[in-house]
Design a protein around this motif. Structure first.
Motif, PDB file in Angstrom:
ATOM      1  N   GLY A   1       0.822  -1.210   0.000  1.00 48.15           N
ATOM      2  CA  GLY A   1       0.000   0.000   0.000  1.00 48.15           C
ATOM      3  C   GLY A   1       0.852   1.255   0.000  1.00 48.15           C
ATOM      4  N   GLU A   2       1.893   1.241   0.815  1.00 45.38           N
ATOM      5  CA  GLU A   2       2.807   2.389   0.884  1.00 45.38           C
ATOM      6  C   GLU A   2       3.558   2.552  -0.438  1.00 45.38           C
ATOM      7  N   ARG A   3       3.961   1.452  -1.047  1.00 47.29           N
ATOM      8  CA  ARG A   3       4.652   1.523  -2.345  1.00 47.29           C
ATOM      9  C   ARG A   3       3.718   2.107  -3.407  1.00 47.29           C
ATOM     10  N   PHE A   4       2.428   1.742  -3.340  1.00 47.78           N
ATOM     11  CA  PHE A   4       1.459   2.300  -4.275  1.00 47.78           C
ATOM     12  C   PHE A   4       1.379   3.817  -4.113  1.00 47.78           C
ATOM     13  N   ILE A   5       1.305   4.271  -2.881  1.00 51.35           N
ATOM     14  CA  ILE A   5       1.221   5.716  -2.624  1.00 51.35           C
ATOM     15  C   ILE A   5       2.434   6.437  -3.198  1.00 51.35           C
ATOM     16  N   VAL A   6       3.611   5.881  -2.991  1.00 50.47           N
ATOM     17  CA  VAL A   6       4.841   6.499  -3.499  1.00 50.47           C
ATOM     18  C   VAL A   6       4.797   6.591  -5.024  1.00 50.47           C
ATOM     19  N   LYS A   7       4.420   5.503  -5.691  1.00 49.40           N
ATOM     20  CA  LYS A   7       4.343   5.495  -7.153  1.00 49.40           C
ATOM     21  C   LYS A   7       3.285   6.469  -7.663  1.00 49.40           C
ATOM     22  N   PHE A   8       2.134   6.502  -6.990  1.00 50.40           N
ATOM     23  CA  PHE A   8       1.034   7.378  -7.390  1.00 50.40           C
ATOM     24  C   PHE A   8       1.449   8.840  -7.293  1.00 50.40           C
ATOM     25  N   ARG A   9       2.016   9.206  -6.160  1.00 55.90           N
ATOM     26  CA  ARG A   9       2.451  10.599  -5.962  1.00 55.90           C
ATOM     27  C   ARG A   9       3.584  10.979  -6.911  1.00 55.90           C
ATOM     28  N   LYS A  10       4.490  10.045  -7.173  1.00 59.76           N
ATOM     29  CA  LYS A  10       5.587  10.309  -8.110  1.00 59.76           C
ATOM     30  C   LYS A  10       5.028  10.564  -9.503  1.00 59.76           C
ATOM     31  N   PHE A  11       4.051   9.766  -9.919  1.00 61.88           N
ATOM     32  CA  PHE A  11       3.417   9.951 -11.222  1.00 61.88           C
ATOM     33  C   PHE A  11       2.795  11.341 -11.325  1.00 61.88           C
ATOM     34  N   ILE A  12       2.068  11.744 -10.299  1.00 62.71           N
ATOM     35  CA  ILE A  12       1.424  13.060 -10.310  1.00 62.71           C
ATOM     36  C   ILE A  12       2.481  14.161 -10.372  1.00 62.71           C
ATOM     37  N   GLN A  13       3.517  14.060  -9.540  1.00 60.37           N
ATOM     38  CA  GLN A  13       4.553  15.092  -9.500  1.00 60.37           C
ATOM     39  C   GLN A  13       5.284  15.190 -10.846  1.00 60.37           C
ATOM     40  N   GLU A  14       5.569  14.054 -11.461  1.00 61.69           N
ATOM     41  CA  GLU A  14       6.252  14.070 -12.754  1.00 61.69           C
ATOM     42  C   GLU A  14       5.359  14.605 -13.867  1.00 61.69           C
ATOM     43  N   SER A  15       4.059  14.503 -13.693  1.00 56.27           N
ATOM     44  CA  SER A  15       3.106  15.015 -14.694  1.00 56.27           C
ATOM     45  C   SER A  15       2.872  16.507 -14.559  1.00 56.27           C
ATOM     46  N   ALA A  16       3.210  17.066 -13.424  1.00 55.24           N
ATOM     47  CA  ALA A  16       2.992  18.496 -13.163  1.00 55.24           C
ATOM     48  C   ALA A  16       4.141  19.297 -13.769  1.00 55.24           C
ATOM     49  N   LYS A  17       3.995  19.617 -15.032  1.00 59.82           N
ATOM     50  CA  LYS A  17       5.045  20.330 -15.743  1.00 59.82           C
ATOM     51  C   LYS A  17       4.599  21.743 -16.072  1.00 59.82           C
ATOM     52  N   GLU A  18       5.537  22.659 -15.924  1.00 60.99           N
ATOM     53  CA  GLU A  18       5.246  24.046 -16.243  1.00 60.99           C
ATOM     54  C   GLU A  18       5.120  24.218 -17.752  1.00 60.99           C
ATOM     55  N   LYS A  19       4.319  25.168 -18.139  1.00 62.06           N
ATOM     56  CA  LYS A  19       4.124  25.562 -19.542  1.00 62.06           C
ATOM     57  C   LYS A  19       3.573  24.438 -20.418  1.00 62.06           C
ATOM     58  N   VAL A  20       2.854  23.492 -19.805  1.00 60.27           N
ATOM     59  CA  VAL A  20       2.189  22.443 -20.577  1.00 60.27           C
ATOM     60  C   VAL A  20       0.701  22.727 -20.539  1.00 60.27           C
ATOM     61  N   LYS A  21       0.070  22.682 -21.695  1.00 54.42           N
ATOM     62  CA  LYS A  21      -1.370  22.908 -21.781  1.00 54.42           C
ATOM     63  C   LYS A  21      -2.048  21.548 -21.891  1.00 54.42           C
ATOM     64  N   TYR A  22      -2.779  21.152 -20.858  1.00 57.87           N
ATOM     65  CA  TYR A  22      -3.476  19.874 -20.843  1.00 57.87           C
ATOM     66  C   TYR A  22      -4.876  20.031 -21.425  1.00 57.87           C
ATOM     67  N   ALA A  23      -5.294  19.060 -22.202  1.00 62.52           N
ATOM     68  CA  ALA A  23      -6.643  19.058 -22.765  1.00 62.52           C
ATOM     69  C   ALA A  23      -7.657  18.768 -21.659  1.00 62.52           C
ATOM     70  N   LEU A  24      -8.893  19.168 -21.891  1.00 66.76           N
ATOM     71  CA  LEU A  24      -9.950  18.852 -20.934  1.00 66.76           C
ATOM     72  C   LEU A  24     -10.206  17.356 -20.932  1.00 66.76           C
ATOM     73  N   CYS A  25     -10.775  16.879 -19.842  1.00 67.05           N
ATOM     74  CA  CYS A  25     -11.110  15.460 -19.713  1.00 67.05           C
ATOM     75  C   CYS A  25     -12.062  15.025 -20.825  1.00 67.05           C
ATOM     76  N   ASN A  26     -11.984  13.759 -21.191  1.00 69.15           N
ATOM     77  CA  ASN A  26     -12.913  13.184 -22.167  1.00 69.15           C
ATOM     78  C   ASN A  26     -14.274  12.901 -21.535  1.00 69.15           C
ATOM     79  N   TYR A  27     -14.355  12.954 -20.240  1.00 68.10           N
ATOM     80  CA  TYR A  27     -15.582  12.661 -19.517  1.00 68.10           C
ATOM     81  C   TYR A  27     -16.350  13.965 -19.325  1.00 68.10           C
ATOM     82  N   ALA A  28     -17.576  14.000 -19.839  1.00 66.22           N
ATOM     83  CA  ALA A  28     -18.366  15.237 -19.896  1.00 66.22           C
ATOM     84  C   ALA A  28     -18.530  15.922 -18.545  1.00 66.22           C
ATOM     85  N   VAL A  29     -18.803  15.149 -17.508  1.00 66.35           N
ATOM     86  CA  VAL A  29     -19.028  15.755 -16.187  1.00 66.35           C
ATOM     87  C   VAL A  29     -17.761  16.453 -15.697  1.00 66.35           C
TER      88      VAL A  29
END
Length: 94
Positions: A29-57
């Motif tokens: 469980g702890e390893r999952f948290i580390v991987k999950f947070r690392k993924f989010i942190q690595e995805s948080a890049k400056e000057k990147v324009k992310y598209a809106l979600c494909n899910y309407a809501v």
């Protein structure tokens, strides 16, 4: 870029990790948290324009989405801060 997790994503990550811990080896469980947070942190890049979600809501709230395994991470970016609003299992969005 700074990453801010709202309350729901914090609870979701803890719940997912708890479930994983009961189904796998001790510490998984702890390893999952580390991987999950690392993924989010690595995805948080400056000057990147992310598209809106494909899910309407989620798109109606102007959220962008990332996918980690089967989990959908809905977020927005303002003033160099990535705010994670919700984490939902992809099967719930069909």
């Amino acid at each position: 870029m700074r990453v801010l997790l709202k309350r729901q994503p914090q609870i979701a990550i803890a719940s997912i990790a708890s479930y994983i811990e009961t189904k796998n080896t001790p510490g998984s469980g702890e390893r999952f948290i580390v991987k999950f947070r690392k993924f989010i942190q690595e995805s948080a890049k400056e000057k990147v324009k992310y598209a809106l979600c494909n899910y309407a809501v989620l798109a109606s709230f102007n959220y962008s989405c990332l996918i980690f395994n089967k989990w959908v991470i809905a977020f927005s970016i303002e003033k160099n801060v990535m705010t994670i609003h919700t984490i939902i299992h992809g099967s719930l969005l069909k």
